[in-house]
Design a protein around this motif. Structure first.
Motif, PDB file in Angstrom:
ATOM      1  N   UNK A   1       0.826  -1.213   0.000  1.00 53.06           N
ATOM      2  CA  UNK A   1       0.000   0.000   0.000  1.00 53.06           C
ATOM      3  C   UNK A   1       0.862   1.266   0.000  1.00 53.06           C
ATOM      4  N   UNK A   2       1.974   1.243   0.735  1.00 52.18           N
ATOM      5  CA  UNK A   2       2.876   2.400   0.744  1.00 52.18           C
ATOM      6  C   UNK A   2       3.472   2.614  -0.648  1.00 52.18           C
ATOM      7  N   UNK A   3       3.851   1.532  -1.308  1.00 50.76           N
ATOM      8  CA  UNK A   3       4.403   1.637  -2.662  1.00 50.76           C
ATOM      9  C   UNK A   3       3.351   2.173  -3.628  1.00 50.76           C
ATOM     10  N   UNK A   4       2.120   1.693  -3.509  1.00 56.59           N
ATOM     11  CA  UNK A   4       1.035   2.194  -4.365  1.00 56.59           C
ATOM     12  C   UNK A   4       0.803   3.676  -4.104  1.00 56.59           C
ATOM     13  N   UNK A   5       0.871   4.065  -2.845  1.00 60.32           N
ATOM     14  CA  UNK A   5       0.702   5.481  -2.506  1.00 60.32           C
ATOM     15  C   UNK A   5       1.792   6.339  -3.128  1.00 60.32           C
ATOM     16  N   UNK A   6       3.031   5.842  -3.097  1.00 58.47           N
ATOM     17  CA  UNK A   6       4.131   6.575  -3.728  1.00 58.47           C
ATOM     18  C   UNK A   6       3.887   6.744  -5.220  1.00 58.47           C
ATOM     19  N   UNK A   7       3.481   5.642  -5.874  1.00 57.44           N
ATOM     20  CA  UNK A   7       3.222   5.716  -7.323  1.00 57.44           C
ATOM     21  C   UNK A   7       2.078   6.677  -7.613  1.00 57.44           C
ATOM     22  N   UNK A   8       1.008   6.581  -6.830  1.00 60.24           N
ATOM     23  CA  UNK A   8      -0.145   7.456  -7.054  1.00 60.24           C
ATOM     24  C   UNK A   8       0.254   8.918  -6.889  1.00 60.24           C
ATOM     25  N   UNK A   9       1.057   9.209  -5.877  1.00 59.11           N
ATOM     26  CA  UNK A   9       1.508  10.585  -5.667  1.00 59.11           C
ATOM     27  C   UNK A   9       2.354  11.088  -6.822  1.00 59.11           C
ATOM     28  N   UNK A  10       3.267  10.251  -7.287  1.00 55.96           N
ATOM     29  CA  UNK A  10       4.118  10.646  -8.415  1.00 55.96           C
ATOM     30  C   UNK A  10       3.283  10.847  -9.674  1.00 55.96           C
ATOM     31  N   UNK A  11       2.325   9.976  -9.897  1.00 56.01           N
ATOM     32  CA  UNK A  11       1.480  10.106 -11.082  1.00 56.01           C
ATOM     33  C   UNK A  11       0.538  11.301 -10.977  1.00 56.01           C
ATOM     34  N   UNK A  12      -0.011  11.552  -9.787  1.00 56.42           N
ATOM     35  CA  UNK A  12      -0.854  12.740  -9.604  1.00 56.42           C
ATOM     36  C   UNK A  12      -0.066  14.009  -9.916  1.00 56.42           C
ATOM     37  N   UNK A  13       1.189  14.078  -9.438  1.00 54.32           N
ATOM     38  CA  UNK A  13       2.026  15.247  -9.704  1.00 54.32           C
ATOM     39  C   UNK A  13       2.311  15.376 -11.199  1.00 54.32           C
ATOM     40  N   UNK A  14       2.563  14.254 -11.863  1.00 51.75           N
ATOM     41  CA  UNK A  14       2.830  14.292 -13.297  1.00 51.75           C
ATOM     42  C   UNK A  14       1.577  14.681 -14.075  1.00 51.75           C
ATOM     43  N   UNK A  15       0.435  14.121 -13.684  1.00 50.23           N
ATOM     44  CA  UNK A  15      -0.816  14.452 -14.367  1.00 50.23           C
ATOM     45  C   UNK A  15      -1.140  15.938 -14.254  1.00 50.23           C
ATOM     46  N   UNK A  16      -0.772  16.532 -13.143  1.00 47.18           N
ATOM     47  CA  UNK A  16      -1.023  17.962 -12.952  1.00 47.18           C
ATOM     48  C   UNK A  16      -0.200  18.813 -13.918  1.00 47.18           C
ATOM     49  N   UNK A  17       0.872  18.246 -14.472  1.00 48.14           N
ATOM     50  CA  UNK A  17       1.748  18.996 -15.383  1.00 48.14           C
ATOM     51  C   UNK A  17       1.411  18.787 -16.858  1.00 48.14           C
ATOM     52  N   UNK A  18       0.452  17.904 -17.163  1.00 49.95           N
ATOM     53  CA  UNK A  18       0.077  17.683 -18.565  1.00 49.95           C
ATOM     54  C   UNK A  18      -1.270  18.340 -18.841  1.00 49.95           C
ATOM     55  N   UNK A  19      -1.577  18.502 -20.093  1.00 44.96           N
ATOM     56  CA  UNK A  19      -2.803  19.196 -20.483  1.00 44.96           C
ATOM     57  C   UNK A  19      -4.056  18.394 -20.093  1.00 44.96           C
ATOM     58  N   UNK A  20      -5.154  19.111 -19.990  1.00 50.45           N
ATOM     59  CA  UNK A  20      -6.442  18.460 -19.713  1.00 50.45           C
ATOM     60  C   UNK A  20      -6.770  17.457 -20.813  1.00 50.45           C
TER      61      UNK A  20
END
Length: 144
Positions: A102-121
């Motif tokens: 679960x901690x690893x999934x949380x890390x991935x989700x956080x990294x992906x959320x940050x990346x998604x915030x940097x790409x276009x809608x």
């Protein structure tokens, strides 16, 4: 937007990059990618035999036995009797192992959320639209 169908090669290259990114951002528990695979399989599918885990992870049975021993000593796995065959032993994930996954999934989700915030809608919408098709693709490969 391109109407050219995706090729296996294009998809393979993109997925290799995704897998590399996932491995780089998943550091919780300080475990190897093979250990993470084993914990993930056990979390999803339930208790398994060592031979089956070795096949799934693509390692030899002796190597898997060593890995299971190490993860058992770390409290992430436990050996249990197989109700269907009392001579056999199964390996199951423990609460500690689940916490690591679960901690690893949380890390991935956080990294992906940050990346998604940097790409276009538009890109976010395209990625969201592709997820069901990617799930079906994985099922088609694993069920073959």
């Amino acid at each position: 937007m391109s109407t050219t169908p995706a090729s296996g090669r294009d998809l393979s290259l993109a997925l290799e990059r995704v897998v590399r990114m996932v491995r780089e951002v998943s550091t919780a528990g300080d475990i190897s990618p093979t250990s993470a695979t084993v914990l993930g399989v056990l979390a999803r599918a339930g208790a398994q035999r060592v031979t089956d885990l070795a096949r799934i992870a693509g390692v030899s049975q002796p190597a898997m036995t060593q890995l299971v021993n190490r993860l058992t000593q770390q409290g992430m796995l436990a050996r249990v009797a197989d109700d269907a065959d009392r001579r056999a032993v199964l390996v199951e994930i423990t609460d500690t192992g689940r916490e690591v996954i679960e901690a690893r999934r949380g890390q991935r989700a956080g990294a992906l959320d940050a990346a998604l915030a940097r790409v276009s809608a538009e890109d976010r919408a395209a990625i969201a639209a592709a997820l069901p098709a990617l799930d079906r693709l994985v099922d088609a490969v694993l069920d073959s």
